[in-house]
Scaffold this motif. Structure first.
Motif, mmCIF file in Angstrom:
data_model
loop_
_atom_site.group_PDB
_atom_site.id
_atom_site.type_symbol
_atom_site.label_atom_id
_atom_site.label_comp_id
_atom_site.label_asym_id
_atom_site.label_seq_id
_atom_site.Cartn_x
_atom_site.Cartn_y
_atom_site.Cartn_z
ATOM 1 N N LEU A 39 -15.019 10.326 -14.054
ATOM 2 C CA LEU A 39 -16.142 10.582 -15.179
ATOM 3 C C LEU A 39 -16.882 9.449 -15.240
ATOM 4 C CD1 LEU A 39 -13.742 12.636 -17.316
ATOM 5 C CD2 LEU A 39 -15.405 13.566 -15.788
ATOM 6 N N GLU A 40 -16.555 8.226 -14.916
ATOM 7 C CA GLU A 40 -17.239 6.977 -15.205
ATOM 8 C C GLU A 40 -18.022 6.698 -13.960
ATOM 9 O OE1 GLU A 40 -16.941 5.473 -18.090
ATOM 10 O OE2 GLU A 40 -15.065 6.965 -18.528
ATOM 11 N N SER A 41 -19.607 6.542 -14.500
ATOM 12 C CA SER A 41 -20.571 6.583 -13.464
ATOM 13 C C SER A 41 -20.564 5.114 -12.696
ATOM 14 C CB SER A 41 -21.952 6.696 -14.065
ATOM 15 O OG SER A 41 -22.191 5.572 -15.200
ATOM 16 N N ASP A 42 -19.848 4.237 -13.107
ATOM 17 C CA ASP A 42 -19.859 2.777 -12.486
ATOM 18 C C ASP A 42 -18.394 2.574 -12.019
ATOM 19 O OD1 ASP A 42 -18.613 2.676 -14.975
ATOM 20 O OD2 ASP A 42 -18.962 0.608 -15.347
ATOM 21 N N LEU A 43 -17.586 3.617 -11.884
ATOM 22 C CA LEU A 43 -16.189 3.454 -11.341
ATOM 23 C C LEU A 43 -16.210 4.438 -10.032
ATOM 24 C CD1 LEU A 43 -13.888 3.021 -14.237
ATOM 25 C CD2 LEU A 43 -15.270 1.159 -13.231
ATOM 26 N N GLU A 44 -15.636 3.764 -8.964
ATOM 27 C CA GLU A 44 -15.245 4.567 -7.754
ATOM 28 C C GLU A 44 -13.941 4.221 -7.152
ATOM 29 O OE1 GLU A 44 -17.275 5.627 -3.346
ATOM 30 O OE2 GLU A 44 -17.870 3.465 -4.527
ATOM 31 N N VAL A 45 -13.041 5.304 -7.433
ATOM 32 C CA VAL A 45 -11.791 5.251 -6.591
ATOM 33 C C VAL A 45 -12.042 5.299 -4.974
ATOM 34 C CG1 VAL A 45 -9.493 6.206 -6.332
ATOM 35 C CG2 VAL A 45 -10.547 6.491 -8.351
ATOM 36 N N VAL A 46 -11.669 4.127 -4.444
ATOM 37 C CA VAL A 46 -11.897 4.120 -3.053
ATOM 38 C C VAL A 46 -10.663 4.223 -1.880
ATOM 39 C CG1 VAL A 46 -13.912 2.982 -3.094
ATOM 40 C CG2 VAL A 46 -11.846 1.595 -2.858
ATOM 41 N N ALA A 47 -9.524 4.219 -2.681
ATOM 42 C CA ALA A 47 -8.153 4.405 -2.162
ATOM 43 C C ALA A 47 -6.970 4.542 -2.963
ATOM 44 C CB ALA A 47 -7.872 2.980 -1.348
ATOM 45 N N GLU A 48 -6.087 5.616 -2.677
ATOM 46 C CA GLU A 48 -5.055 5.899 -3.364
ATOM 47 C C GLU A 48 -3.561 5.776 -2.563
ATOM 48 O OE1 GLU A 48 -4.948 9.809 -5.300
ATOM 49 O OE2 GLU A 48 -7.267 9.794 -5.105
ATOM 50 N N VAL A 49 -2.837 5.031 -3.152
ATOM 51 C CA VAL A 49 -1.544 4.989 -2.386
ATOM 52 C C VAL A 49 -0.294 5.228 -3.314
ATOM 53 C CG1 VAL A 49 -2.397 2.905 -0.917
ATOM 54 C CG2 VAL A 49 -1.334 2.507 -2.849
ATOM 55 N N THR A 50 0.761 5.304 -2.637
ATOM 56 C CA THR A 50 1.966 6.022 -3.471
ATOM 57 C C THR A 50 3.331 4.945 -3.275
ATOM 58 O OG1 THR A 50 2.732 7.107 -1.584
ATOM 59 C CG2 THR A 50 1.323 8.277 -3.120
ATOM 60 N N ARG A 51 2.929 3.825 -2.541
ATOM 61 C CA ARG A 51 4.011 2.855 -2.536
ATOM 62 C C ARG A 51 3.648 1.244 -2.526
ATOM 63 N NH1 ARG A 51 6.939 4.891 3.209
ATOM 64 N NH2 ARG A 51 6.031 2.624 3.409
ATOM 65 N N GLY A 52 4.216 0.582 -2.839
ATOM 66 C CA GLY A 52 4.112 -0.794 -3.289
ATOM 67 C C GLY A 52 3.938 -1.351 -1.840
ATOM 68 N N ASP A 53 4.431 -1.194 -0.844
ATOM 69 C CA ASP A 53 4.123 -1.837 0.477
ATOM 70 C C ASP A 53 2.788 -1.259 1.111
ATOM 71 O OD1 ASP A 53 5.438 0.669 1.012
ATOM 72 O OD2 ASP A 53 6.133 0.102 2.957
ATOM 73 N N GLU A 54 2.296 -0.273 0.702
ATOM 74 C CA GLU A 54 0.811 0.198 1.310
ATOM 75 C C GLU A 54 -0.235 -0.264 0.516
ATOM 76 O OE1 GLU A 54 2.452 4.939 2.014
ATOM 77 O OE2 GLU A 54 1.386 4.322 0.122
ATOM 78 N N ILE A 55 0.030 -1.266 -0.635
ATOM 79 C CA ILE A 55 -1.393 -1.735 -1.438
ATOM 80 C C ILE A 55 -2.033 -2.670 -0.801
ATOM 81 C CG2 ILE A 55 -1.711 -3.308 -3.528
ATOM 82 C CD1 ILE A 55 0.535 -1.857 -4.920
ATOM 83 N N VAL A 56 -1.528 -3.703 0.107
ATOM 84 C CA VAL A 56 -1.981 -4.453 0.792
ATOM 85 C C VAL A 56 -2.912 -4.104 2.060
ATOM 86 C CG1 VAL A 56 -1.848 -6.860 2.344
ATOM 87 C CG2 VAL A 56 -0.694 -6.765 0.115
ATOM 88 N N PRO A 57 -2.262 -3.372 2.777
ATOM 89 C CA PRO A 57 -2.983 -2.852 3.859
ATOM 90 C C PRO A 57 -4.274 -1.989 3.517
ATOM 91 C CG PRO A 57 -0.662 -2.497 4.488
ATOM 92 C CD PRO A 57 -0.774 -2.909 2.971
ATOM 93 N N ALA A 58 -3.953 -1.059 2.594
ATOM 94 C CA ALA A 58 -5.251 -0.180 1.939
ATOM 95 C C ALA A 58 -6.345 -1.174 1.464
ATOM 96 C CB ALA A 58 -4.699 0.601 0.934
ATOM 97 N N ALA A 59 -5.886 -2.270 0.604
ATOM 98 C CA ALA A 59 -6.589 -3.239 0.191
ATOM 99 C C ALA A 59 -7.593 -3.853 1.129
ATOM 100 C CB ALA A 59 -6.122 -4.282 -0.913
#
Length: 201
Positions: free
Chosen positions: A23-43
């Motif tokens: 809903l925010e015009s200046d924010l874009e979700v570019v990735a969603e992960v469900t586990r802590g070990d997935e954060i760095v590879p996705a980022a």
């Protein structure tokens, strides 16, 4: 446009946060992960400006994952979300250099504002969480006492803990007694509750 990575293991909460941020015009979700070990590879793949990280993620907890993310992608700012706001977790987040720490039940506009402020390099901390963290202070438990108490909370017996740690069952019971005494608890169940509430486990 602020690029956001969202790390949240509960599907309904993740979907609600994503819908809210869209809903925010200046924010874009570019990735969603469900586990802590997935954060760095996705980022590393999507290069977000801000990573919104749930503190209680499977495989790797949010603060540990956030610490790794800071090391490999220092340009990505981190906003940690928690449902519980345990004082020990707040202290851990502050020590790890987390830029923002917010409770999940904060109003939607507050989250959006926190993302913008975090992206701008500002620290965003819930004042009640910080005050609570200061009130509890550092953990009185030794690393071994914390380990024994944590394993006890998971349902392990003194004998099972002793076998895993290569100790005698009597030594494990001594560590448990020390934890009960240091937390000012009545028994091991009370000690677990006190230590978990303080974020010492």
């Amino acid at each position: 446009m602020i690029r956001v990575l969202l790390a949240e293991d509960m599907h309904m909460i993740r979907a609600a946060l994503t819908a809210l941020l869209r809903l925010e015009s200046d924010l874009e979700v570019v990735a969603e992960v469900t586990r802590g070990d997935e954060i760095v590879p996705a980022a590393l793949r999507v290069r977000p400006d801000v990573a919104i990280v749930d503190i209680d993620l499977p495989v790797l907890d949010g603060i540990t994952a956030a610490t790794h993310l800071r090391e490999v992608l220092p340009t990505c700012r981190i906003l940690v979300l928690t449902a519980l706001g345990r004082p020990g977790q707040v202290r851990r987040a502050l020590s790890a250099g987390i830029e923002a720490f917010l409770v999940k039940d904060a109003p939607g506009d507050r989250l959006a504002d926190a993302i913008r402020r975090t992206a701008a390099g500002l620290r965003v901390l819930d004042t009640e969480l910080v005050a609570s963290a200061m009130e509890y202070g550092e953990s009185p438990l030794t690393p071994r006492e914390a380990t024994v108490l944590r394993d006890t909370a998971r349902g392990a017996s003194a004998e099972e803990i002793a076998a895993r740690l290569h100790l005698s069952a009597g030594t494990v019971r001594n560590y448990l007694t020390g934890a009960i005494t240091k937390t000012g608890a009545r028994n091991k169940i009370d000690a677990i509750r006190i230590a978990e509430d303080a974020g010492w486990l």
